[in-house]
Scaffold this active site. Structure first.
Site, PDB file in Angstrom:
ATOM      1  N   CYS A 280     -21.547 -24.904   0.963  1.00  0.00           N
ATOM      2  CA  CYS A 280     -22.896 -25.335   1.311  1.00  0.00           C
ATOM      3  C   CYS A 280     -23.434 -26.425   0.391  1.00  0.00           C
ATOM      4  O   CYS A 280     -24.548 -26.914   0.610  1.00  0.00           O
ATOM      5  CB  CYS A 280     -23.833 -24.134   1.292  1.00  0.00           C
ATOM      6  SG  CYS A 280     -23.208 -22.743   2.260  1.00  0.00           S
TER       7      CYS A 280
ATOM      8  N   HIS B  21     -32.733 -25.023  -1.943  1.00  0.00           N
ATOM      9  CA  HIS B  21     -31.636 -24.497  -1.131  1.00  0.00           C
ATOM     10  C   HIS B  21     -32.215 -23.483  -0.147  1.00  0.00           C
ATOM     11  O   HIS B  21     -31.859 -23.500   1.034  1.00  0.00           O
ATOM     12  CB  HIS B  21     -30.584 -23.870  -2.035  1.00  0.00           C
ATOM     13  CG  HIS B  21     -29.330 -23.475  -1.333  1.00  0.00           C
ATOM     14  ND1 HIS B  21     -28.589 -24.362  -0.583  1.00  0.00           N
ATOM     15  CD2 HIS B  21     -28.688 -22.275  -1.246  1.00  0.00           C
ATOM     16  CE1 HIS B  21     -27.539 -23.735  -0.075  1.00  0.00           C
ATOM     17  NE2 HIS B  21     -27.579 -22.470  -0.459  1.00  0.00           N
TER      18      HIS B  21
ATOM     19  N   GLU C 136     -32.994 -18.827  -7.181  1.00  0.00           N
ATOM     20  CA  GLU C 136     -33.308 -20.259  -7.260  1.00  0.00           C
ATOM     21  C   GLU C 136     -34.650 -20.486  -7.947  1.00  0.00           C
ATOM     22  O   GLU C 136     -34.791 -21.401  -8.775  1.00  0.00           O
ATOM     23  CB  GLU C 136     -33.319 -20.879  -5.867  1.00  0.00           C
ATOM     24  CG  GLU C 136     -33.574 -22.374  -5.908  1.00  0.00           C
ATOM     25  CD  GLU C 136     -33.383 -23.069  -4.569  1.00  0.00           C
ATOM     26  OE1 GLU C 136     -33.394 -24.319  -4.549  1.00  0.00           O
ATOM     27  OE2 GLU C 136     -33.224 -22.365  -3.541  1.00  0.00           O
TER      28      GLU C 136
ATOM     29  N   LYS D 152     -34.480 -25.193   5.671  1.00  0.00           N
ATOM     30  CA  LYS D 152     -33.731 -24.174   6.406  1.00  0.00           C
ATOM     31  C   LYS D 152     -34.639 -23.179   7.114  1.00  0.00           C
ATOM     32  O   LYS D 152     -34.189 -22.465   8.014  1.00  0.00           O
ATOM     33  CB  LYS D 152     -32.785 -23.435   5.463  1.00  0.00           C
ATOM     34  CG  LYS D 152     -31.692 -24.315   4.874  1.00  0.00           C
ATOM     35  CD  LYS D 152     -30.789 -23.532   3.942  1.00  0.00           C
ATOM     36  CE  LYS D 152     -29.730 -24.396   3.280  1.00  0.00           C
ATOM     37  NZ  LYS D 152     -30.282 -25.269   2.233  1.00  0.00           N
TER      38      LYS D 152
ATOM     39  N   HIS E  50     -29.390 -22.871   8.415  1.00  0.00           N
ATOM     40  CA  HIS E  50     -28.473 -23.316   7.367  1.00  0.00           C
ATOM     41  C   HIS E  50     -27.302 -24.025   8.028  1.00  0.00           C
ATOM     42  O   HIS E  50     -26.492 -23.404   8.716  1.00  0.00           O
ATOM     43  CB  HIS E  50     -27.998 -22.104   6.572  1.00  0.00           C
ATOM     44  CG  HIS E  50     -27.291 -22.439   5.299  1.00  0.00           C
ATOM     45  ND1 HIS E  50     -26.934 -23.723   4.954  1.00  0.00           N
ATOM     46  CD2 HIS E  50     -26.873 -21.649   4.268  1.00  0.00           C
ATOM     47  CE1 HIS E  50     -26.327 -23.706   3.783  1.00  0.00           C
ATOM     48  NE2 HIS E  50     -26.284 -22.466   3.343  1.00  0.00           N
TER      49      HIS E  50
ATOM     50  N   PHE F 210     -20.869 -21.028  -1.655  1.00  0.00           N
ATOM     51  CA  PHE F 210     -19.917 -19.963  -1.963  1.00  0.00           C
ATOM     52  C   PHE F 210     -18.927 -20.463  -3.019  1.00  0.00           C
ATOM     53  O   PHE F 210     -18.544 -21.632  -3.049  1.00  0.00           O
ATOM     54  CB  PHE F 210     -19.155 -19.539  -0.717  1.00  0.00           C
ATOM     55  CG  PHE F 210     -19.954 -18.675   0.233  1.00  0.00           C
ATOM     56  CD1 PHE F 210     -21.212 -18.206  -0.084  1.00  0.00           C
ATOM     57  CD2 PHE F 210     -19.413 -18.322   1.469  1.00  0.00           C
ATOM     58  CE1 PHE F 210     -21.932 -17.411   0.787  1.00  0.00           C
ATOM     59  CE2 PHE F 210     -20.121 -17.522   2.356  1.00  0.00           C
ATOM     60  CZ  PHE F 210     -21.381 -17.076   2.013  1.00  0.00           C
TER      61      PHE F 210
END
Length: 413
Positions: free
Chosen positions: A163, A303, A314, A335, A340, A399
């Site tokens: 991502c 994010h 975050e 998002k 996403h 990830f």
């Protein structure tokens, strides 16, 4: 940016709101969700909502023969690059094609194309498997197609970092220019994985929201009811250009890309550290690269995936880097409206930062109605907000614990 000035001179999107840049931006500013129920999925697919690309005709960008050869993520990426090229008016400076590079990545590549090939093998045998299976699904083929279409012979590669892909492509594309390897780089990300296979695997790892009704409410970053992200699709590409090169040809400069930071959590394959240490290193690195103080950032495009652990980690990372200055930040999540888009997310959000600086406004975080008690920063609930912005920061985390942050600055002579 490593002793160089990098101009953003073009923007292109293929999005859940369509392929017109200003439509994308106005929908986000209005707080309009693109999430809906997905048709034609097998009945046992555990999650049936997402934010698919709308209003897209591949025939506007590729010939029928080219379109048949490629997975949809290549369609989207090639189209977004074409739109970014047009936005930047690059046709006036293509006399040195060896100085124009392409760095467009994807998180997962042509999964649908590969899945279809596997079904052909099972149902019809090896002789029926397409010879285009590999070139039609491979991660670097967006860049390959763009280079072939426009004759660009400069650096050409694809980053694959989950991502954080889009942000890594943009940051590393800028560094190619700073190193003198190119004058112009088209950089961004593309993704299309709204299949039953992908929805099922992400749902089974408990990454996706299980709240299906109403679909537009499912993505709710920092809200107490958040339970996972919503999958989206599309592509976004930025035209990055050496500042002097852009000025010499009279290009319109939308924003300056002034900082890039990257780091690793070194913690877990999917879960972030709760204290946000890894992301904080990326943000601090981007600020250092840009040569600015935390107080000069007015907006962070987070994010902000709508996951229980990630959202708060975050904010803790932001607090770690910005200290007391964090209280003066506006923070919002794209998002919350388009879901996403994995490998394309950082590019979509970089576009938002550039447009926020252009128009001096930030879009809201949709569905932030009951803030988590640990959400102690201003995440812009409700509606868009006019803000005097000098600099904006975009975060992307993936990830494997990979992190990237980009700093954009309002252009000045």
């Amino acid at each position: 940016m490593r002793g160089a000035r990098i101009a953003v001179t073009g923007l292109g999107v293929v999005s859940p709101y369509g392929s017109v840049l200003e439509d994308y931006w106005s929908a986000l500013r209005a707080g309009r969700s693109a999430v809906s129920e997905l048709p034609d999925l097998p009945e046992d697919t555990p999650v049936r909502i997402g934010a698919p690309v709308r209003g897209f005709d591949v025939g506007d960008y590729l010939s029928p023969r080219e379109a048949r050869r490629y997975d949809a993520f290549i369609h989207y990426g090639a189209a977004a690059a074409s739109l970014a090229r047009e936005s930047a008016n690059l046709s006036q400076c293509e006399d040195r094609p060896e100085r124009i590079g392409v760095l467009i990545g994807t998180g997962l590549g042509g999964v649908d194309f590969i899945e279809a090939g596997a079904l052909t093998l099972k149902q019809s045998g090896a002789r029926r498997v397409s010879p285009m299976l590999v070139p039609g699904s491979i991660a670097n083929m967006v860049g390959g197609q763009v280079a072939m279409q426009f004759g660009y012979r400069g650096p050409n590669a694809a980053v694959v970092s989950a991502c954080a892909t889009g942000s890594h492509c943009i940051g590393l594309g800028a560094r190619l220019i700073a190193a003198g390897d190119a004058d112009v780089v088209l950089a961004g990300g593309s993704e299309m994985i709204l299949s039953s296979l992908m929805l099922s695997t992400f749902a089974n790892m408990k990454a996706l929201s299980r709240r299906q009704t109403p679909p537009e409410r499912a993505s709710c970053p920092w809200d107490i009811e958040r339970d996972g992200f919503v999958m989206g699709a599309g592509a976004a590409v930025l035209v990055l250009e050496d500042w002097a090169h852009a000025e010499a040809r009279g290009a319109e400069i939308v924003a300056e890309l002034s900082g890039f930071g990257l780091s690793a959590d070194a913690h877990h394959i999917t879960q972030p550290e709760e204290d946000g240490r890894g992301p904080s290193l990326a943000m601090a690195g981007a600020l250092r690269d840009a040569g600015i103080e935390p107080s000069q950032i007015g907006y962070i495009n987070a994010h902000g995936t709508s996951t229980p652990l990630g959202d708060i980690a975050e904010l803790r990372a932001i607090r770690r880097v910005f200290g007391a200055a964090a209280d003066d930040l506006c923070i919002s999540s794209t998002k919350s409206m388009i879901g996403h888009t994995l490998g394309a997310a950082g590019a979509f959000e970089a576009v938002v930062c550039a447009l926020s600086l252009r128009d001096q406004v930030v879009h809201p975080t949709l569905n932030l109605e009951q803030p988590d008690p640990d959400c102690d920063l201003d995440c812009v609930p409700g509606s868009e907000r006019p803000v005097a912005l000098e600099c904006a920061l975009s975060n992307s985390f993936g990830f494997g614990g990979t992190n990237a942050s980009l700093v954009f600055r309002r252009p000045a002579g």
